[in-house]
Design a protein around this motif. Structure first.
Motif, PDB file in Angstrom:
ATOM      1  N   PHE A 216     -26.435  13.550  20.851  1.00 46.75           N
ATOM      2  CA  PHE A 216     -25.838  13.252  22.149  1.00 46.75           C
ATOM      3  C   PHE A 216     -26.196  11.828  22.563  1.00 46.75           C
ATOM      4  CE2 PHE A 216     -30.098  14.394  23.431  1.00 46.75           C
ATOM      5  CZ  PHE A 216     -30.370  13.513  24.478  1.00 46.75           C
ATOM      6  N   ALA A 217     -25.416  11.297  23.474  1.00 41.69           N
ATOM      7  CA  ALA A 217     -25.690   9.990  24.074  1.00 41.69           C
ATOM      8  C   ALA A 217     -25.070   9.988  25.458  1.00 41.69           C
ATOM      9  CB  ALA A 217     -25.110   8.867  23.230  1.00 41.69           C
ATOM     10  N   HIS A 218     -25.799   9.436  26.424  1.00 40.54           N
ATOM     11  CA  HIS A 218     -25.218   9.376  27.766  1.00 40.54           C
ATOM     12  C   HIS A 218     -25.818   8.223  28.549  1.00 40.54           C
ATOM     13  CE1 HIS A 218     -28.875  11.034  29.565  1.00 40.54           C
ATOM     14  NE2 HIS A 218     -28.816  12.073  28.755  1.00 40.54           N
ATOM     15  N   SER A 228     -20.816  10.029  28.557  1.00 41.04           N
ATOM     16  CA  SER A 228     -21.596  11.188  28.149  1.00 41.04           C
ATOM     17  C   SER A 228     -20.824  11.952  27.085  1.00 41.04           C
ATOM     18  CB  SER A 228     -21.868  12.111  29.344  1.00 41.04           C
ATOM     19  OG  SER A 228     -22.621  13.236  28.950  1.00 41.04           O
ATOM     20  N   ALA A 229     -21.476  12.205  25.955  1.00 39.73           N
ATOM     21  CA  ALA A 229     -20.805  12.925  24.870  1.00 39.73           C
ATOM     22  C   ALA A 229     -21.842  13.541  23.956  1.00 39.73           C
ATOM     23  CB  ALA A 229     -19.907  11.979  24.075  1.00 39.73           C
ATOM     24  N   SER A 230     -21.438  14.579  23.238  1.00 39.35           N
ATOM     25  CA  SER A 230     -22.305  15.205  22.239  1.00 39.35           C
ATOM     26  C   SER A 230     -21.441  15.688  21.087  1.00 39.35           C
ATOM     27  CB  SER A 230     -23.091  16.369  22.841  1.00 39.35           C
ATOM     28  OG  SER A 230     -22.223  17.421  23.219  1.00 39.35           O
ATOM     29  N   ARG A 231     -22.073  15.837  19.934  1.00 36.82           N
ATOM     30  CA  ARG A 231     -21.390  16.320  18.745  1.00 36.82           C
ATOM     31  C   ARG A 231     -22.304  17.322  18.039  1.00 36.82           C
ATOM     32  NH1 ARG A 231     -18.078  13.980  21.112  1.00 36.82           N
ATOM     33  NH2 ARG A 231     -16.556  12.416  20.398  1.00 36.82           N
ATOM     34  N   MET A 256     -18.785   9.139  19.248  1.00 37.38           N
ATOM     35  CA  MET A 256     -19.059   9.324  20.678  1.00 37.38           C
ATOM     36  C   MET A 256     -18.941   8.030  21.470  1.00 37.38           C
ATOM     37  SD  MET A 256     -22.317  11.960  20.833  1.00 37.38           S
ATOM     38  CE  MET A 256     -23.356  11.122  19.644  1.00 37.38           C
ATOM     39  N   PHE A 257     -19.066   6.907  20.815  1.00 35.43           N
ATOM     40  CA  PHE A 257     -19.163   5.612  21.506  1.00 35.43           C
ATOM     41  C   PHE A 257     -17.910   5.316  22.330  1.00 35.43           C
ATOM     42  CE2 PHE A 257     -18.469   0.946  21.394  1.00 35.43           C
ATOM     43  CZ  PHE A 257     -19.509   0.585  22.235  1.00 35.43           C
ATOM     44  N   CYS A 266     -30.313   8.634  24.165  1.00 36.40           N
ATOM     45  CA  CYS A 266     -29.654   9.373  23.097  1.00 36.40           C
ATOM     46  C   CYS A 266     -30.696  10.218  22.385  1.00 36.40           C
ATOM     47  CB  CYS A 266     -28.932   8.447  22.116  1.00 36.40           C
ATOM     48  SG  CYS A 266     -30.010   7.592  20.951  1.00 36.40           S
ATOM     49  N   GLY A 267     -30.246  11.156  21.601  1.00 33.76           N
ATOM     50  CA  GLY A 267     -31.196  12.003  20.895  1.00 33.76           C
ATOM     51  C   GLY A 267     -30.517  12.939  19.927  1.00 33.76           C
TER      52      GLY A 267
END
Length: 344
Positions: A216-218, A228-231, A256-257, A266-267
């Motif tokens: 994820f990254a936000h 904000s997005a996650s995969r 996600m970018f 992010c993580g």
């Protein structure tokens, strides 16, 4: 520093007991043989306290009891009445148990939170003595089998033995705030690679492999329209190879970018962990025959010369603006000789 003190604290306990369960960073269960009278060995407990104070410099309190719940209650009582009992309370003594339970609020019992305390109040359960006298069947109705076990343990019936080996991880995560906001894809990909590599290192150290990867990254919620997005993806076959995990996490970051977005965190999370080599195999993939030797050499070098001595190119080298700020980090007084305070 806390982890080092915890290690030393438990090492001293292990000199006095053959079974030690590390419960948290500042608390452990251990077993001392009861005396022939059936009471706890209070003198031995005081020797443990004295050794910890002398070797580690930490103040401790010890609760003795025939069950984990009773030893937890005894420990809480030892803290509250240290001037009376000298830091050790023994609840093997049934008469002492009755007298103390009459005055100890039920909300102070290990495992009784505010919501459960409120459900017990209409039943007239206000003290630990009231809880210990509650019929187990009613305890189960009010708080499931967990409360039933707690009630039985307050009565001296052991329901949950010591767990010397920690439970295996089912998931792990590496998520960190950026030291400075990030807007460039290259930097985000590098930050994600560092977190993914660390997550792979953590599960590899425990002999586990992951079957599921979440990235994820936000941005900051205090900024307008934060990205904000996650995969999520399956890892087949399960793996702890950082080359695989970092590669997939990097591609997730690219998908996600959002151009123009300002990112602050992010993580990655690795889930469905299984013992290495025991996960579901994949008919259409073959393992890298060099992976085991390569990762063993990599981990060995990092263990000997320090973390990140050997890294993947995708992680980048040196400090980055997105690295977590550590200006307020506690000094490593117990593990770094250069940080030992100097008396003036």
């Amino acid at each position: 520093m806390n982890a080092d003190l915890n290690r030393r604290f438990n090492a001293v306990i292990a000199d006095h007991a053959d079974m030690v369960e590390i419960y948290s960073i500042d608390e452990s269960f251990f077993r001392l043989p009861a005396l022939a009278s059936g009471l706890g060995d209070v003198e031995a407990a005081h020797r443990v306290r004295d050794d910890i104070a002398r070797s580690v410099g930490l103040p401790t309190r010890i609760g003795l009891g025939p069950t984990r719940t009773l030893s937890k209650v005894a420990n809480a009582l030892a803290k509250a009445t240290e001037k009376i009992w000298g830091g050790v309370v023994d609840l093997h003594d049934v008469e002492l148990r009755r007298r103390l339970f009459d005055h100890w609020p039920v909300g102070e019992v290990w495992g009784i939170g505010g919501a459960l305390e409120a459900r017990l109040r209409p039943l007239g359960v206000k003290t630990t003595a009231d809880l210990a006298a509650l019929p187990p069947a009613i305890a189960r109705d009010v708080g499931t089998v967990v409360l039933e076990r707690l009630v039985r343990e307050l009565g001296g019936v052991e329901c949950d033995d010591l767990k010397v080996a920690p439970e295996p991880l089912k998931a792990t995560a590496v998520t960190r705030q950026f030291g400075e906001p990030v807007t460039a894809l290259g930097e985000l990909r590098e930050a994600m690679a560092r977190r993914a590599a660390r997550a792979a290192e953590k599960i590899r150290a425990q002999g586990l492999a992951a079957s599921r990867l979440i990235a994820f990254a936000h941005g900051s919620r205090y900024r307008p329209n934060p990205p904000s997005a996650s995969r999520t993806t399956r890892l087949s076959p399960p793996t702890n190879d950082p080359r695989v995990i970092v590669g997939i996490a990097g591609k997730m970051m690219e998908s996600m970018f959002q151009p123009g977005g300002v990112y602050t965190k992010c993580g990655v999370m690795l889930e469905d962990l299984t013992p290495e080599g025991q996960g579901q195999a994949d008919l259409f993939s073959s393992p890298d025959p060099r992976a085991a030797d390569l990762l063993s050499a990599m981990d060995g070098l990092n263990s000997r010369f320090g973390r990140n001595t050997v890294i993947l190119a995708a992680q980048g080298c040196g400090a980055r603006s997105f690295d977590t700020k550590r200006s307020q980090k506690s000094q490593a007084w117990t593990t770094q000789i250069a940080e030992i305070p100097i008396a003036r």
